[in-house]
Write a protein that holds these residues in place. Sequence first.
Motif, PDB file in Angstrom:
ATOM      1  N   PHE A 128      10.661   4.257  -0.491  1.00  0.00           N
ATOM      2  CA  PHE A 128       9.317   3.999  -0.999  1.00  0.00           C
ATOM      3  C   PHE A 128       8.485   5.277  -0.880  1.00  0.00           C
ATOM      4  O   PHE A 128       8.596   6.002   0.116  1.00  0.00           O
ATOM      5  N   PRO A 129       7.643   5.558  -1.868  1.00  0.00           N
ATOM      6  CA  PRO A 129       6.868   6.807  -1.843  1.00  0.00           C
ATOM      7  C   PRO A 129       5.800   6.860  -0.756  1.00  0.00           C
ATOM      8  O   PRO A 129       5.355   7.936  -0.377  1.00  0.00           O
ATOM      9  N   THR A 130       5.370   5.696  -0.247  1.00  0.00           N
ATOM     10  CA  THR A 130       4.357   5.637   0.816  1.00  0.00           C
ATOM     11  C   THR A 130       4.777   4.571   1.826  1.00  0.00           C
ATOM     12  O   THR A 130       5.880   4.021   1.745  1.00  0.00           O
ATOM     13  N   SER A 131       3.873   4.252   2.737  1.00  0.00           N
ATOM     14  CA  SER A 131       4.168   3.211   3.726  1.00  0.00           C
ATOM     15  C   SER A 131       3.999   1.809   3.152  1.00  0.00           C
ATOM     16  O   SER A 131       4.331   0.826   3.812  1.00  0.00           O
ATOM     17  N   GLN A 132       3.497   1.692   1.924  1.00  0.00           N
ATOM     18  CA  GLN A 132       3.351   0.375   1.308  1.00  0.00           C
ATOM     19  C   GLN A 132       4.697  -0.103   0.782  1.00  0.00           C
ATOM     20  O   GLN A 132       5.365   0.589   0.017  1.00  0.00           O
ATOM     21  N   LEU A 133       5.070  -1.319   1.177  1.00  0.00           N
ATOM     22  CA  LEU A 133       6.349  -1.886   0.768  1.00  0.00           C
ATOM     23  C   LEU A 133       6.184  -3.029  -0.231  1.00  0.00           C
ATOM     24  O   LEU A 133       7.055  -3.259  -1.068  1.00  0.00           O
ATOM     25  N   ALA A 134       5.087  -3.757  -0.116  1.00  0.00           N
ATOM     26  CA  ALA A 134       4.883  -4.935  -0.958  1.00  0.00           C
ATOM     27  C   ALA A 134       3.399  -5.120  -1.233  1.00  0.00           C
ATOM     28  O   ALA A 134       2.553  -4.406  -0.679  1.00  0.00           O
ATOM     29  N   ASP A 135       3.098  -6.096  -2.072  1.00  0.00           N
ATOM     30  CA  ASP A 135       1.707  -6.364  -2.428  1.00  0.00           C
ATOM     31  C   ASP A 135       1.610  -7.785  -2.967  1.00  0.00           C
ATOM     32  O   ASP A 135       2.621  -8.389  -3.341  1.00  0.00           O
ATOM     33  N   PHE A 136       0.395  -8.329  -2.993  1.00  0.00           N
ATOM     34  CA  PHE A 136       0.174  -9.610  -3.662  1.00  0.00           C
ATOM     35  C   PHE A 136      -1.239  -9.648  -4.216  1.00  0.00           C
ATOM     36  O   PHE A 136      -2.128  -8.924  -3.750  1.00  0.00           O
ATOM     37  N   ASN A 137      -1.421 -10.466  -5.244  1.00  0.00           N
ATOM     38  CA  ASN A 137      -2.751 -10.629  -5.814  1.00  0.00           C
ATOM     39  C   ASN A 137      -3.046 -12.101  -6.051  1.00  0.00           C
ATOM     40  O   ASN A 137      -2.152 -12.953  -6.003  1.00  0.00           O
ATOM     41  N   ILE A 138      -4.316 -12.377  -6.300  1.00  0.00           N
ATOM     42  CA  ILE A 138      -4.786 -13.743  -6.537  1.00  0.00           C
ATOM     43  C   ILE A 138      -5.479 -13.776  -7.891  1.00  0.00           C
ATOM     44  O   ILE A 138      -6.288 -12.898  -8.208  1.00  0.00           O
ATOM     45  N   THR A 139      -5.157 -14.786  -8.692  1.00  0.00           N
ATOM     46  CA  THR A 139      -5.850 -15.008  -9.958  1.00  0.00           C
ATOM     47  C   THR A 139      -6.324 -16.455 -10.008  1.00  0.00           C
ATOM     48  O   THR A 139      -5.810 -17.318  -9.287  1.00  0.00           O
ATOM     49  N   ASN A 140      -7.312 -16.710 -10.866  1.00  0.00           N
ATOM     50  CA  ASN A 140      -7.788 -18.086 -11.013  1.00  0.00           C
ATOM     51  C   ASN A 140      -7.087 -18.762 -12.182  1.00  0.00           C
ATOM     52  O   ASN A 140      -6.174 -18.196 -12.791  1.00  0.00           O
ATOM     53  N   GLU A 141      -7.523 -19.973 -12.517  1.00  0.00           N
ATOM     54  CA  GLU A 141      -6.861 -20.740 -13.576  1.00  0.00           C
ATOM     55  C   GLU A 141      -6.982 -20.070 -14.938  1.00  0.00           C
ATOM     56  O   GLU A 141      -6.147 -20.284 -15.816  1.00  0.00           O
ATOM     57  N   ALA A 142      -8.021 -19.258 -15.111  1.00  0.00           N
ATOM     58  CA  ALA A 142      -8.210 -18.551 -16.380  1.00  0.00           C
ATOM     59  C   ALA A 142      -7.425 -17.246 -16.431  1.00  0.00           C
ATOM     60  O   ALA A 142      -7.477 -16.523 -17.425  1.00  0.00           O
ATOM     61  N   GLY A 143      -6.699 -16.935 -15.357  1.00  0.00           N
ATOM     62  CA  GLY A 143      -5.931 -15.702 -15.312  1.00  0.00           C
ATOM     63  C   GLY A 143      -6.740 -14.487 -14.903  1.00  0.00           C
ATOM     64  O   GLY A 143      -6.252 -13.355 -14.977  1.00  0.00           O
ATOM     65  N   GLN A 144      -7.974 -14.697 -14.457  1.00  0.00           N
ATOM     66  CA  GLN A 144      -8.837 -13.583 -14.065  1.00  0.00           C
ATOM     67  C   GLN A 144      -8.489 -13.099 -12.661  1.00  0.00           C
ATOM     68  O   GLN A 144      -8.185 -13.891 -11.773  1.00  0.00           O
ATOM     69  N   HIS A 145      -8.564 -11.784 -12.488  1.00  0.00           N
ATOM     70  CA  HIS A 145      -8.258 -11.187 -11.187  1.00  0.00           C
ATOM     71  C   HIS A 145      -9.309 -11.579 -10.152  1.00  0.00           C
ATOM     72  O   HIS A 145     -10.506 -11.521 -10.409  1.00  0.00           O
ATOM     73  N   TYR A 196      -8.367 -11.105  -6.330  1.00  0.00           N
ATOM     74  CA  TYR A 196      -8.149 -10.343  -5.094  1.00  0.00           C
ATOM     75  C   TYR A 196      -6.789  -9.661  -5.152  1.00  0.00           C
ATOM     76  O   TYR A 196      -5.839 -10.195  -5.736  1.00  0.00           O
ATOM     77  N   GLN A 197      -6.715  -8.467  -4.563  1.00  0.00           N
ATOM     78  CA  GLN A 197      -5.430  -7.795  -4.381  1.00  0.00           C
ATOM     79  C   GLN A 197      -5.352  -7.268  -2.957  1.00  0.00           C
ATOM     80  O   GLN A 197      -6.282  -6.627  -2.460  1.00  0.00           O
ATOM     81  N   TRP A 198      -4.239  -7.553  -2.311  1.00  0.00           N
ATOM     82  CA  TRP A 198      -4.073  -7.210  -0.895  1.00  0.00           C
ATOM     83  C   TRP A 198      -4.246  -5.716  -0.642  1.00  0.00           C
ATOM     84  O   TRP A 198      -4.857  -5.305   0.352  1.00  0.00           O
ATOM     85  N   SER A 199      -3.716  -4.881  -1.519  1.00  0.00           N
ATOM     86  CA  SER A 199      -3.737  -3.433  -1.305  1.00  0.00           C
ATOM     87  C   SER A 199      -5.050  -2.781  -1.718  1.00  0.00           C
ATOM     88  O   SER A 199      -5.222  -1.571  -1.544  1.00  0.00           O
ATOM     89  N   TYR A 200      -5.978  -3.572  -2.258  1.00  0.00           N
ATOM     90  CA  TYR A 200      -7.243  -3.005  -2.729  1.00  0.00           C
ATOM     91  C   TYR A 200      -7.980  -2.312  -1.587  1.00  0.00           C
ATOM     92  O   TYR A 200      -8.161  -2.875  -0.511  1.00  0.00           O
ATOM     93  N   ASP A 201      -8.392  -1.086  -1.834  1.00  0.00           N
ATOM     94  CA  ASP A 201      -9.188  -0.321  -0.868  1.00  0.00           C
ATOM     95  C   ASP A 201      -8.458  -0.117   0.462  1.00  0.00           C
ATOM     96  O   ASP A 201      -9.086   0.033   1.512  1.00  0.00           O
ATOM     97  N   THR A 202      -7.114  -0.138   0.417  1.00  0.00           N
ATOM     98  CA  THR A 202      -6.313   0.087   1.625  1.00  0.00           C
ATOM     99  C   THR A 202      -5.682   1.471   1.567  1.00  0.00           C
ATOM    100  O   THR A 202      -5.162   1.875   0.526  1.00  0.00           O
ATOM    101  N   VAL A 203      -5.727   2.182   2.662  1.00  0.00           N
ATOM    102  CA  VAL A 203      -5.144   3.525   2.730  1.00  0.00           C
ATOM    103  C   VAL A 203      -3.761   3.428   3.366  1.00  0.00           C
ATOM    104  O   VAL A 203      -3.606   2.886   4.463  1.00  0.00           O
ATOM    105  N   PHE A 204      -2.756   3.937   2.666  1.00  0.00           N
ATOM    106  CA  PHE A 204      -1.384   3.924   3.168  1.00  0.00           C
ATOM    107  C   PHE A 204      -0.948   5.348   3.514  1.00  0.00           C
ATOM    108  O   PHE A 204      -1.395   6.312   2.897  1.00  0.00           O
ATOM    109  N   SER A 205      -0.058   5.441   4.492  1.00  0.00           N
ATOM    110  CA  SER A 205       0.508   6.737   4.845  1.00  0.00           C
ATOM    111  C   SER A 205       1.289   7.283   3.654  1.00  0.00           C
ATOM    112  O   SER A 205       2.042   6.556   3.003  1.00  0.00           O
ATOM    113  N   GLN A 206       1.119   8.562   3.348  1.00  0.00           N
ATOM    114  CA  GLN A 206       1.755   9.169   2.186  1.00  0.00           C
ATOM    115  C   GLN A 206       3.152   9.705   2.487  1.00  0.00           C
ATOM    116  O   GLN A 206       3.705  10.482   1.710  1.00  0.00           O
TER     117      GLN A 206
END
Length: 208
Positions: free
Chosen positions: A73-90, A92-102
């Motif tokens: 993996f290019p950074t320390s991030q291995l996985a991610d997840f997001n949340i959408t509503n019934e209309a498919g609108q974004h 939340y995203q787990w990695s949003y505004d998160t700093v990972f080791s490069q």
Amino acid sequence: MMEKVLKRTLFAACLMAIAMVFIGSVSAAPVPDIRDDNIVVDVRIDKVVYLLGEPVNVNIAITNNGPNTTLLFPTSQLADFNITNEAGQHIYQWSYDTVFSQEITEISINQSETIELLNDAWNLVYDDGNPVTPGNYYIGGWMVKGLCDSHPEINDEQLEIAIYSGPRNLKRDAICGLEAINPVEKDVRHLINASMGFITQSLGTIYG
């Protein structure tokens, strides 16, 4: 004079050849080739119905159905997840505004082995921290893409959850569920209920 020029040319050619060999040996360093169907991503949550204020625990793991391999993996991030509503609108995203080791992250996984990549919670908020409203939401999780595209981004199927503002009204849910049944199923349900009522009444008459 001509001899000096020739010697310099040969010397430069030798240096170039050595450099090309060195570069070739570096670029030829093995990068694992991961097939999409070898690695299976499994996203799990602790339940499917939540009250406002309850965190949704999300776990993302992978299982290797292929031979022993190494994931890069290019950074320390291995996985991610997001949340959408019934209309498919974004939402939340787990990695949003998160700093990972490069730094490059390397994970070795044997055949049939399962490894956890992410275990965290969604606190029923938007990316900006504001709380969501009651309703149905969808959770999508994935393993992130590998270094130099050594493996693709691999997703699991979306999971649906329901968020309520207070305790569930079981009678209301039962009525709503009944209304969703088609007319034929309603007739069958009515027949079963009538039969059960008749049996209960008969038993009451016999043993009453």
